[in-house]
Scaffold this active site. Structure first.
Site, PDB file in Angstrom:
ATOM      1  N   TYR A 135       5.595 -14.033  -8.117  1.00 45.60           N
ATOM      2  CA  TYR A 135       5.065 -12.797  -8.721  1.00 45.60           C
ATOM      3  C   TYR A 135       5.221 -12.298 -10.165  1.00 45.60           C
ATOM      4  CZ  TYR A 135       3.032 -10.934  -4.282  1.00 45.60           C
ATOM      5  OH  TYR A 135       1.989 -10.845  -3.011  1.00 45.60           O
ATOM      6  N   LYS A 186      11.027 -22.776   2.163  1.00 45.76           N
ATOM      7  CA  LYS A 186      10.228 -24.118   2.271  1.00 45.76           C
ATOM      8  C   LYS A 186      11.220 -24.971   1.608  1.00 45.76           C
ATOM      9  CE  LYS A 186       6.734 -26.325   3.109  1.00 45.76           C
ATOM     10  NZ  LYS A 186       6.203 -26.801   4.565  1.00 45.76           N
ATOM     11  N   ASP A 218       5.870 -22.441   7.020  1.00 49.23           N
ATOM     12  CA  ASP A 218       4.917 -22.651   8.016  1.00 49.23           C
ATOM     13  C   ASP A 218       5.331 -22.356   9.419  1.00 49.23           C
ATOM     14  OD1 ASP A 218       6.635 -24.821   7.505  1.00 49.23           O
ATOM     15  OD2 ASP A 218       5.255 -26.419   7.652  1.00 49.23           O
ATOM     16  N   ASP A 242       5.060 -11.442   1.474  1.00 52.69           N
ATOM     17  CA  ASP A 242       3.762 -10.878   1.424  1.00 52.69           C
ATOM     18  C   ASP A 242       2.714 -11.117   2.556  1.00 52.69           C
ATOM     19  OD1 ASP A 242       1.517  -9.587   0.437  1.00 52.69           O
ATOM     20  OD2 ASP A 242       0.917 -11.112  -0.659  1.00 52.69           O
ATOM     21  N   ASP A 246       1.877  -9.352   6.510  1.00 51.05           N
ATOM     22  CA  ASP A 246       0.742  -8.963   6.913  1.00 51.05           C
ATOM     23  C   ASP A 246       0.145  -9.382   8.327  1.00 51.05           C
ATOM     24  OD1 ASP A 246      -0.124  -7.528   4.778  1.00 51.05           O
ATOM     25  OD2 ASP A 246      -2.142  -8.582   4.611  1.00 51.05           O
TER      26      ASP A 246
HETATM   27  C1  IPM Z   1       1.409  -5.675  -0.547  1.00 50.31           C
HETATM   28  C2  IPM Z   1       0.246  -5.940  -1.349  1.00 50.31           C
HETATM   29  C3  IPM Z   1       0.703  -5.906  -2.983  1.00 50.31           C
HETATM   30  C4  IPM Z   1       1.544  -7.265  -2.932  1.00 50.31           C
HETATM   31  C5  IPM Z   1      -0.563  -6.140  -3.733  1.00 50.31           C
HETATM   32  C6  IPM Z   1      -1.397  -5.072  -3.685  1.00 50.31           C
HETATM   33  C7  IPM Z   1      -0.080  -6.398  -5.349  1.00 50.31           C
HETATM   34  O1  IPM Z   1      -0.491  -7.015  -0.745  1.00 50.31           O
HETATM   35  O2  IPM Z   1       2.461  -4.753  -0.846  1.00 50.31           O
HETATM   36  O3  IPM Z   1       1.993  -6.442   0.171  1.00 50.31           O
HETATM   37  O4  IPM Z   1       1.056  -8.385  -3.077  1.00 50.31           O
HETATM   38  O5  IPM Z   1       2.602  -7.110  -3.195  1.00 50.31           O
HETATM   39 MG    MG Z   2       0.437  -7.851   0.806  1.00 52.53          MG
END
Ligand code: IPM
Ligand code: MG
Length: 351
Positions: A135, A186, A218, A242, A246
């Site tokens: 990042y 990884k 993975d 990240d 999710d």
């Molecule tokens: C998160 C989001 C952010 C990230 C974006 C909006 C920059 O996806 O907080 O997980 O990638 O960290």
């Molecule tokens: Mg995210």
């Protein structure tokens, strides 16, 4: 205590408002200020993280954010897009430790896309490093090559000290839970994460009560949907965290339920729901404010060290679900559908 709220874009303002009601009820003496970030920052000041917002954030004891992002800013240069505001505040405030719990409320077990026996009672914590990795690594950019085509570059990198400080946080959190830490890397392909694994192994000597395991990312992605309850705390870098967070959030049925905390070394934090700004449903009073309200609970727990207030908020949420109230995203046949504002009021009533 001084709290800065950053409502942001999309559904951000309406969900933040619900959490503020709860904080005001619990702590009438706290000062609560507000400032624009993301697209709202750009609209107010031509910058997704205006100077005044950054200064207020530095001065505050804790920050409560809604969400940033809206399609209408997609055409702006990258530096001016809403997401940059979020990435910059994380970096400027050194919020390197991102805690993303994924826990399933019993009342919502049918909202998960996985079978109830796989997810019931699920309670995992993903600890994501938030200010390093691909990042922020240099070099980065889109360059012209000699042959006339372009090339995109990003750099995955971690120093030992960066790995050590997030590792220490993760081990300490595991000590407060079931004492199981899974480090995700990884290391079979990427040197950055080979070093990550080495440092985690070194650190584990200081935490003999925590059992450390390692998993390739993975495989971790696969195990999270195959048998998620094998995990207690997971620790990983920025990009893997990240993605995995999710994925983990969806095990619980709705990303609308999950809070997060981003902490610096002194436990000052920025608290925000794990979900995005959902511009498609903004302003319609149908968003789920629970993730933001639970983020306020994390604020009491981690920054203010008032665990009882955190529990009160969590119990009020649970009671409201128990009473059968649901926003659209977690609705089922036997429940009563309510809007964002009413969900906030009902949780407040149960507090
Ligand atoms: C998160 C989001 C952010 C990230 C974006 C909006 C920059 O996806 O907080 O997980 O990638 O960290
Ligand atoms: Mg995210």
């Amino acid at each position: 205590m001084n709290i800065l709220t950053l409502p942001g874009d999309g559904i951000g303002p309406e969900i933040t408002k619900q959490a503020v009601k709860i904080i005001k009820a619990l702590s009438p003496n706290f000062n609560i200020d507000e400032a624009p970030i993301g697209g709202a920052g750009y609209d107010a000041d031509g910058d997704p993280l205006p100077q005044t917002t950054l200064q207020k954030a530095k001065d505050a004891d804790a920050i409560l954010m809604g969400s940033v992002g809206d399609w209408k800013y997609d055409q702006l240069p990258r530096e001016l897009r809403p997401e940059r505001g979020l990435l910059r505040i994380r970096s400027e405030l050194n919020l390197f430790a991102n805690l993303r719990p994924a826990m399933l409320f019993d009342q919502l077990v049918d909202a998960s896309s996985l079978k109830p026996n796989i997810v019931s009672g699920l309670d995992i914590l993903i600890v994501r490093e938030l200010t390093g990795d691909i990042y922020f690594g240099q070099p980065r950019g889109i360059h012209n090559l000699k042959n006339g085509e372009r090339e995109g570059i990003n750099t995955m990198r971690y120093s030992e000290s960066e790995i050590r400080r997030i590792g220490n946080i993760a081990f300490q959190l595991a000590q407060l839970r079931n004492k199981k830490l899974c480090s995700v890397d990884k290391a079979n392909v990427l040197e950055t994460t080979e070093l990550w694994r080495e440092v985690m192994v070194d650190l584990s000597a200081n935490y003999p009560d925590v059992s450390l395991s390692h998993m390739y990312v993975d495989n971790a992605a696969m195990q999270l949907v195959r048998a998620p309850k094998q995990f207690d705390v997971m620790v990983t870098g920025n990009i893997f965290g990240d993605i995995l967070s999710d994925e983990a959030s969806m095990l619980t049925g709705s990303i609308g339920m999950l809070p997060s905390a981003s902490l610096d070394i002194n436990n000052k934090g920025l608290y925000e729901p794990s979900h995005g700004s959902a511009p498609d449903i903004a302003g319609q009073d149908i968003a789920n404010p629970i993730a933001t309200i639970l983020s306020a609970a994390m604020m009491y727990k981690y920054t203010f060290k008032q665990p009882n207030e955190a529990i009160r908020i969590e119990e009020a949420v649970e009671k409201t679900l128990q009473q059968g109230y649901r926003t659209a995203d977690i609705m089922d046949d036997n429940s009563t559908k309510i809007g964002c504002e009413e969900m906030g009021d009902r949780i407040l009533g149960n507090l």
